[in-house]
Design a protein around this motif. Structure first.
Motif, mmCIF file in Angstrom:
data_model
loop_
_atom_site.group_PDB
_atom_site.id
_atom_site.type_symbol
_atom_site.label_atom_id
_atom_site.label_comp_id
_atom_site.label_asym_id
_atom_site.label_seq_id
_atom_site.Cartn_x
_atom_site.Cartn_y
_atom_site.Cartn_z
ATOM 1 N N LEU A 4 39.185 -14.582 -10.320
ATOM 2 C CA LEU A 4 38.459 -14.581 -9.044
ATOM 3 C C LEU A 4 38.470 -15.969 -8.422
ATOM 4 N N GLY A 16 31.950 -10.227 -6.631
ATOM 5 C CA GLY A 16 32.700 -11.372 -6.122
ATOM 6 C C GLY A 16 33.936 -10.937 -5.352
ATOM 7 N N LYS A 17 34.609 -9.912 -5.838
ATOM 8 C CA LYS A 17 35.785 -9.393 -5.136
ATOM 9 C C LYS A 17 35.400 -8.781 -3.796
ATOM 10 N N GLY A 41 31.987 -16.638 -9.444
ATOM 11 C CA GLY A 41 32.957 -17.025 -10.462
ATOM 12 C C GLY A 41 32.487 -18.217 -11.269
ATOM 13 N N LEU A 43 29.693 -17.516 -13.780
ATOM 14 C CA LEU A 43 30.169 -16.819 -14.984
ATOM 15 C C LEU A 43 30.856 -17.766 -15.955
ATOM 16 N N VAL A 102 31.898 -9.729 -11.262
ATOM 17 C CA VAL A 102 33.192 -10.063 -10.669
ATOM 18 C C VAL A 102 33.532 -9.061 -9.562
ATOM 19 N N ASP A 162 38.631 -12.488 -16.018
ATOM 20 C CA ASP A 162 38.558 -12.063 -14.616
ATOM 21 C C ASP A 162 37.765 -13.035 -13.749
ATOM 22 N N ALA A 163 36.856 -13.785 -14.357
ATOM 23 C CA ALA A 163 36.089 -14.769 -13.592
ATOM 24 C C ALA A 163 37.006 -15.887 -13.108
ATOM 25 N N PRO A 210 29.465 -8.931 -16.821
ATOM 26 C CA PRO A 210 30.375 -9.808 -16.065
ATOM 27 C C PRO A 210 31.377 -9.031 -15.214
ATOM 28 N N GLU A 211 31.788 -7.859 -15.675
ATOM 29 C CA GLU A 211 32.734 -7.057 -14.914
ATOM 30 C C GLU A 211 32.124 -6.629 -13.584
#
Length: 480
Positions: free
Chosen positions: A101, A67-68, A83, A86, A64, A97-98, A60-61
């Protein structure tokens, strides 16, 4: 994470030097060609993204981070899709963090500054991932205007989780970014400065600077430099504040450090260094740096007035006059020193001239002060007082002196909020009238003005003498 091949510039290259058990590839490294492809709108972008998401679908990190990257390129729909995928996956439902985001996307897409949807995402991030510092800070940021107390409360909640967290500096930063500089200063003072970053010190210094608390700005900049030696931002703050506090010698030293440390000095850097050099009478270097400031930022005309002062210091009155005249013609809001500089040039010209030319220069100097009285009525009394000094000392025109004292009385007599300087000037004007009436045998008028003097200056000996029917011979006391 399984062994994979590095993705470099959209091509596959085998890590030949690795043994059979190859090292895992950092997703950040794998993301670099993806980011470059998105930035350049490369045709390879989609293929690179597919390979990346397939490789890191269980991380997932890493997702994300993708996504960033979308977010940075303003591809909000793609960032939002990542996001949502997730948070809808039970395995990653508690990955804060999802939600962050999604909150960031909500901020970017907010209509009329509506922070509600973003705040909800950040609040959920705090709920599912209570140790996620970014979630608390994002939540505080979106609430800083609508609910500042709530923003502060949430940041203080995080400090309970991490006692080392500099909550005061963070709150100060929120206020700083809103241009609420006094609130920022107050919060910086509350914190433990021994743990502040150089950014904290820099913003603290500038918050004071923007409030014109130059002495405090300089003290904070020095405090920061003791910890972060020669830091560019702090050195710049120290240079600016030193000039504003007229500590020109140290300002020059800060300027040298700044220009040795930065590859791209700003127009303000050149302007402040030039001002510092002017202050230590290094006139030629001052002209060089002030001219560079004008070159970089032609709309800021203040260096032009200082160049005039530098030429005056070099004894080049013609150049000084040229720059001073240009400055007053172009600058919409000149200050007292700008008028004073031009008037001084004209006065000096008069001192060096002879005959009618001498009088012409003195009249020009007086004209500058008349212009200031018109353009800056709040300090017209000072302009009139400076003008009458020329009428009295250079032209010996007593009639003009009396006329200008009358202008001062008209300007200040009915004001209730006079500054200390204005009170001195008005006292001198009243005393001048009292002496004139006394000398022309009009005792009642003389007493009237003497009483006005004593209301401002109860211990004025000349006014007391007039009231006791004396015949004072002294002239009106000058204002200081």
């Amino acid at each position: 994470m399984k062994t994979i091949k590095y993705l470099i510039a959209g091509a596959l290259a085998m890590a030949l030097s690795a043994p059979a058990m190859a090292q895992e590839v950092d997703y950040k490294t794998a993301l670099e060609p993806v980011a470059k492809a998105l930035e350049s709108n490369s045709a390879d972008a989609n293929d690179l993204i597919k390979k990346y998401t397939k490789e890191f679908k269980k991380n997932p990190e890493a997702l994300v981070a993708l996504g960033k990257t979308y977010f940075g390129e303003k591809k909000y729909a793609e960032a939002k899709a990542i996001g949502e995928s997730l948070i809808n996956n039970k395995k990653f439902a508690n990955f804060g963090d999802a939600y962050i985001l999604l909150g960031d996307v909500a901020v970017a897409e907010a209509q009329d500054g509506d922070a509600g949807p973003a705040a909800n995402y950040y609040e959920t991030a705090i709920s599912v991932d209570p140790k996620n510092k970014t979630a608390y800070e994002r939540y505080a940021t979106v609430n800083r205007n609508a609910a500042p107390e709530e923003a502060i409360r949430v940041l203080q909640e995080y400090k309970k989780i991490d006692p080392t967290y500099q909550v005061e500096a963070k709150v100060a930063d929120l206020y700083y970014n809103q241009n609420r500089f006094q609130d920022a200063v107050d919060w910086y003072k509350k914190g433990d400065a021994s743990n502040y970053s150089f950014t904290d010190f820099a913003k603290w210094a500038y918050a004071n600077f923007f409030r014109t608390n130059y002495k405090d700005a300089l003290a904070v900049a020095k405090q920061g430099l003791a910890k972060f030696n020669n830091n560019v931002d702090l050195t710049r703050a120290a240079l600016y504040s030193s000039v504003e506090t007229e500590d020109f010698t140290n300002a020059v030293n800060y300027g040298k450090v700044l220009f040795d440390s930065t590859k791209a000095p700003t127009a303000m850097d050149y302007s402040y260094l030039g001002s510092a050099q002017l202050g230590v009478k290094d006139y030629q270097n001052a002209i060089t740096n002030l001219s560079k400031a004008l070159e970089l930022e032609p709309k800021d005309l203040k260096p032009m007035g200082k160049i005039s002062q530098a030429y005056m210091g070099l004894g080049d009155e013609n150049k000084a006059l040229e720059y001073s005249q240009k400055y007053l013609e172009k600058e919409p809001n000149p200050g007292y020193s700008d008028y004073s500089n031009l008037a001084d040039i004209y006065t000096k010209k008069g001192d060096d001239a002879k005959g009618a030319e001498k009088t012409d220069w003195y009249n020009k100097a007086m004209g500058v002060w008349e212009l200031m009285a018109t353009k800056a009525p709040s300090i017209a009394d000072i302009a009139y007082y400076m003008e009458l000094q020329i009428a009295d000392n250079q032209l010996k025109d007593k009639s003009k002196v009396n006329e200008l004292y009358q202008k001062i009385i008209t300007t200040d007599e009915n004001k209730t909020d006079l500054s200390s300087n204005s009170k001195l000037i008005l006292t001198a004007a009243y005393l001048n009238e009292a002496i004139n009436y006394n000398n022309t045998k009009q005792p009642e008028k003389a007493k009237e003005y003497a009483e006005k003097v004593l209301k401002i200056d109860p211990n004025n000996a000349t006014a007391k003498q007039i009231l006791s029917f004396g015949q004072p011979t002294e002239e009106a006391a000058p204002a200081e």
